[in-house]
Scaffold this motif. Structure first.
Motif, PDB file in Angstrom:
ATOM      1  N   VAL A   1     -14.458 -22.942 -47.904  1.00 43.53           N
ATOM      2  CA  VAL A   1     -15.021 -23.654 -49.063  1.00 43.53           C
ATOM      3  C   VAL A   1     -13.906 -24.125 -49.995  1.00 43.53           C
ATOM      4  CG1 VAL A   1     -17.375 -22.725 -49.030  1.00 43.53           C
ATOM      5  CG2 VAL A   1     -15.609 -21.502 -50.310  1.00 43.53           C
TER       6      VAL A   1
ATOM      7  N   ALA B   1     -13.151 -27.895 -50.951  1.00 45.18           N
ATOM      8  CA  ALA B   1     -13.008 -28.321 -52.347  1.00 45.18           C
ATOM      9  C   ALA B   1     -11.729 -29.140 -52.523  1.00 45.18           C
ATOM     10  CB  ALA B   1     -13.000 -27.107 -53.270  1.00 45.18           C
TER      11      ALA B   1
ATOM     12  N   ALA C   1     -32.919 -23.084 -46.393  1.00 45.35           N
ATOM     13  CA  ALA C   1     -31.797 -22.225 -46.772  1.00 45.35           C
ATOM     14  C   ALA C   1     -30.475 -22.965 -46.560  1.00 45.35           C
ATOM     15  CB  ALA C   1     -31.833 -20.929 -45.970  1.00 45.35           C
ATOM     16  N   VAL C   2     -30.369 -23.692 -45.434  1.00 39.05           N
ATOM     17  CA  VAL C   2     -29.136 -24.426 -45.142  1.00 39.05           C
ATOM     18  C   VAL C   2     -28.896 -25.503 -46.192  1.00 39.05           C
ATOM     19  CG1 VAL C   2     -28.073 -26.058 -43.515  1.00 39.05           C
ATOM     20  CG2 VAL C   2     -29.112 -23.936 -42.671  1.00 39.05           C
TER      21      VAL C   2
ATOM     22  N   ALA D   1     -30.083 -25.604 -49.224  1.00 41.92           N
ATOM     23  CA  ALA D   1     -29.821 -24.969 -50.523  1.00 41.92           C
ATOM     24  C   ALA D   1     -28.368 -24.494 -50.597  1.00 41.92           C
ATOM     25  CB  ALA D   1     -30.778 -23.802 -50.759  1.00 41.92           C
ATOM     26  N   ILE D   2     -27.877 -23.842 -49.542  1.00 39.35           N
ATOM     27  CA  ILE D   2     -26.499 -23.343 -49.542  1.00 39.35           C
ATOM     28  C   ILE D   2     -25.512 -24.504 -49.644  1.00 39.35           C
ATOM     29  CG2 ILE D   2     -24.712 -22.275 -48.095  1.00 39.35           C
ATOM     30  CD1 ILE D   2     -26.925 -20.358 -47.040  1.00 39.35           C
ATOM     31  N   PHE D   3     -25.711 -25.543 -48.841  1.00 39.93           N
ATOM     32  CA  PHE D   3     -24.743 -26.634 -48.836  1.00 39.93           C
ATOM     33  C   PHE D   3     -24.834 -27.515 -50.075  1.00 39.93           C
ATOM     34  CE2 PHE D   3     -23.990 -25.197 -44.601  1.00 39.93           C
ATOM     35  CZ  PHE D   3     -22.654 -25.504 -44.393  1.00 39.93           C
TER      36      PHE D   3
ATOM     37  N   GLY E   1     -25.383 -26.264 -52.928  1.00 39.06           N
ATOM     38  CA  GLY E   1     -24.606 -25.454 -53.865  1.00 39.06           C
ATOM     39  C   GLY E   1     -23.113 -25.632 -53.655  1.00 39.06           C
ATOM     40  N   VAL E   2     -22.692 -25.655 -52.396  1.00 37.00           N
ATOM     41  CA  VAL E   2     -21.266 -25.852 -52.094  1.00 37.00           C
ATOM     42  C   VAL E   2     -20.808 -27.227 -52.586  1.00 37.00           C
ATOM     43  CG1 VAL E   2     -19.613 -26.184 -50.208  1.00 37.00           C
ATOM     44  CG2 VAL E   2     -21.210 -24.249 -50.128  1.00 37.00           C
TER      45      VAL E   2
ATOM     46  N   ASN F   1     -20.550 -27.373 -56.385  1.00 37.62           N
ATOM     47  CA  ASN F   1     -19.375 -26.689 -56.927  1.00 37.62           C
ATOM     48  C   ASN F   1     -18.082 -27.441 -56.612  1.00 37.62           C
ATOM     49  OD1 ASN F   1     -19.958 -24.049 -58.373  1.00 37.62           O
ATOM     50  ND2 ASN F   1     -21.327 -23.906 -56.623  1.00 37.62           N
ATOM     51  N   CYS F   2     -18.035 -28.137 -55.479  1.00 38.10           N
ATOM     52  CA  CYS F   2     -16.865 -28.967 -55.174  1.00 38.10           C
ATOM     53  C   CYS F   2     -16.788 -30.143 -56.148  1.00 38.10           C
ATOM     54  CB  CYS F   2     -16.930 -29.478 -53.732  1.00 38.10           C
ATOM     55  SG  CYS F   2     -16.646 -28.187 -52.501  1.00 38.10           S
TER      56      CYS F   2
END
Lengths: 355, 355
Positions: free
Chosen positions: A23, A27, A67-68, A70-72, A74-75, A78-79
């Motif tokens: 991650v 970033a 879930a996938v 939602a996680i990505f 979020g990633v 944040n990037c």
């Protein structure tokens, strides 16, 4: 600690270490891209849609599609935040579906601006006070959101994305058992959407249409023997128990939101284009007007007429078609439509909503 | 598309493919652990704290500590959800700091239950209607949250975690310029916390203490020349402009929340234990009572007295100490305190808040 447990935890630790490196590497690439772009927009809806679609196609579980994404999301959020905190305006108060839609689309909003009206959301984006706006456009309960359509007529903003949220209806009440429910309050549309369930489970309760599901929940909270059909959120807000979940006859109900921006979006490969058309009010004129779409093999997913506000035309039409306005077929169809219509305005081409 | 851009995007795609495999592998391990545990709790605050601390120690950026914890809390939350959707009760309405704290701790709450009172949060967890509760315990503006302390006296629940949120004060007003501000409303504590800033930037404005910062914001929204010191959220709720951000004299202000559960938490390595002590009201008794802590080298991070509600003792004391009650030093100290005190109740041992 159990040996098997320790082994799994050690492997999770090893995975997390790799995840952390990856991650951060991601970033750094996002940052490098940011410096390449210079002053261009940080948020690229078409690229994010492509990334998510690709991952969903690759996903073999056990994580679900939701879930996938939602996680990505979020990633990616944040990037993105390394370069700029995006400000996003939407309808308040806190806890609305609009907030949920904005959080879904942007993977969490770091600088939210809660507005009192849909007009305010448009104004905030138009004046450059925020980067993006999110507005409801189709509510599965109350149909098209007229105010959003009216504002789209006059704005210079572009639609840069759509968000869909699944809508579930629940039976909310403070009555202890279903047998004690004598009245069910809800918006007429919601009552209709739960028709089969009500017939089967509450055949003797009176159905009472009210102005909104929130109003129904408010009434249910204060009257003995009353229940409401509304969201989980309404149960929380009015402190009602959820006696039955997801009682809608069609479980695929969704509410749709548009993301507004001051810039256009490049094609993502699976796009939708929203158009505003106007023609003289001659019967059949709209059929004639839309003929080039069929001719060029462009599918239409929505057609909605709306009284014009400016007196120049009697009606305007909101049309959603498949594809991006840069696609050859759609571009040709638009050119031909332009020769027949009094007005053709491309409200935006944007990626289809990803789960 | 620019060549350099394409290269970065290709590399991001490759990274994402690895990330997807890894998060799914992680989810599978979490699932396997779930089946090992059988009926044990899915949520392990001590383990999650360890995972986050380890990652923060390893993190070399460019992602910030906050971004890393946000991403990994999201990953852990989605892995957990494969086994069970955790229900968490906290103070509503939507948009409260309590909601923010719950979302932070659990990486998003899939089944939130918004309560009207702190009492309701306790009751929901005690009755087993929800898995966890989140309650405020120290508010940087209004000090200790008395109701939470009172309820901790009588509950059988255990504290299984703490959450800290940074608190920022902002000058909110609809007045166009700072010069036009004649009155500043806020809770007395917030006025005090922005003392230096107000002296420097608004030396002539009258400072008016009100019951809460939200009340101040409400007044500021309706009076000409009025401003309020409050959160960004209050600016959104009352449609006020943020004229100056983070005007608090000490930027390290935080509000603290407790996570309540029906079960204990194993040591995480960096823990805190909350105790409830009672003694006869003899001057000096409390000093005597706490002597074993110093003797065994246990640091105290908080001591707060509170009138007892049950008439058996005049005062009770809430004491936070470093370490887990299973640690040898603290266990010995507790045993000795137990010989002197009228009451010693371990409210819970739990991991120190992670950023």
């Amino acid at each position: 600690m159990d040996d098997a447990l320790k082994q799994h935890r050690d492997q999770i630790d090893a995975i997390d270490e790799q995840l952390l490196k990856l991650v951060n590497a991601r970033a750094q690439h996002a940052r490098d891209i940011g410096s390449l772009k210079g002053e261009g927009p940080i948020y690229r809806p078409e690229r994010e849609a492509q990334v998510l679609r690709r991952l969903l196609a690759l996903n073999q579980g056990p994580l679900s599609a939701e879930a996938v994404t939602a996680i990505f999301r979020g990633v990616m959020s944040n990037c993105r935040a390394l370069e700029k905190q995006l400000s996003v305006a939407f309808l308040g108060p806190a806890g609305t579906y609009s907030e949920e839609a904005a959080n879904k689309q942007f993977g969490g909003v770091s600088a939210p601006v809660l507005c009192n009206t849909i007009d305010d959301v448009f104004r905030m984006v138009e004046s450059g006070k925020v980067d993006y706006g999110v507005v409801p456009v189709e509510n599965s309960t109350e149909g098209a959101v007229g105010r959003t359509l009216d504002l789209l007529m006059s704005t210079q903003l572009r639609i840069c994305g759509e968000v869909t949220l699944p809508i579930h209806h629940n039976l909310l009440t403070n009555t202890a058992t279903r047998e004690q429910v004598t009245t069910v309050y809800a918006h007429a549309q919601s009552l209709a959407q739960c028709h089969a369930w009500l017939n089967q489970h509450l055949p003797n309760a009176q159905r009472q249409a009210v102005s909104s599901n929130a109003e129904g929940a408010r009434l249910a909270a204060s009257e003995a023997g009353a229940a409401a059909i509304a969201s989980r959120r309404a149960a929380e807000l009015f402190t009602l128990n959820v006696l039955a979940e997801s009682i809608e006859d069609d479980p695929k109900n969704t509410t749709r939101f548009l993301v507004l921006a001051t810039h256009d979006v490049a094609p993502s490969g699976q796009d939708k284009t929203s158009l505003l058309l106007a023609t003289r009010n001659i019967p059949g004129a709209i059929v004639d007007l839309l003929a080039p779409l069929a001719l060029h093999g462009v599918s239409m997913s929505k057609l909605e007429s709306r009284p014009s506000r400016n007196g120049l035309w009697e009606y305007v039409f909101f049309v959603d078609v498949e594809g991006h306005c840069q696609d050859a077929a759609l571009a040709s169809a638009l050119q031909e439509i332009g020769q027949r219509a009094s007005l053709v305005k491309v409200l935006g081409s944007y990626p289809l909503a990803v789960a």
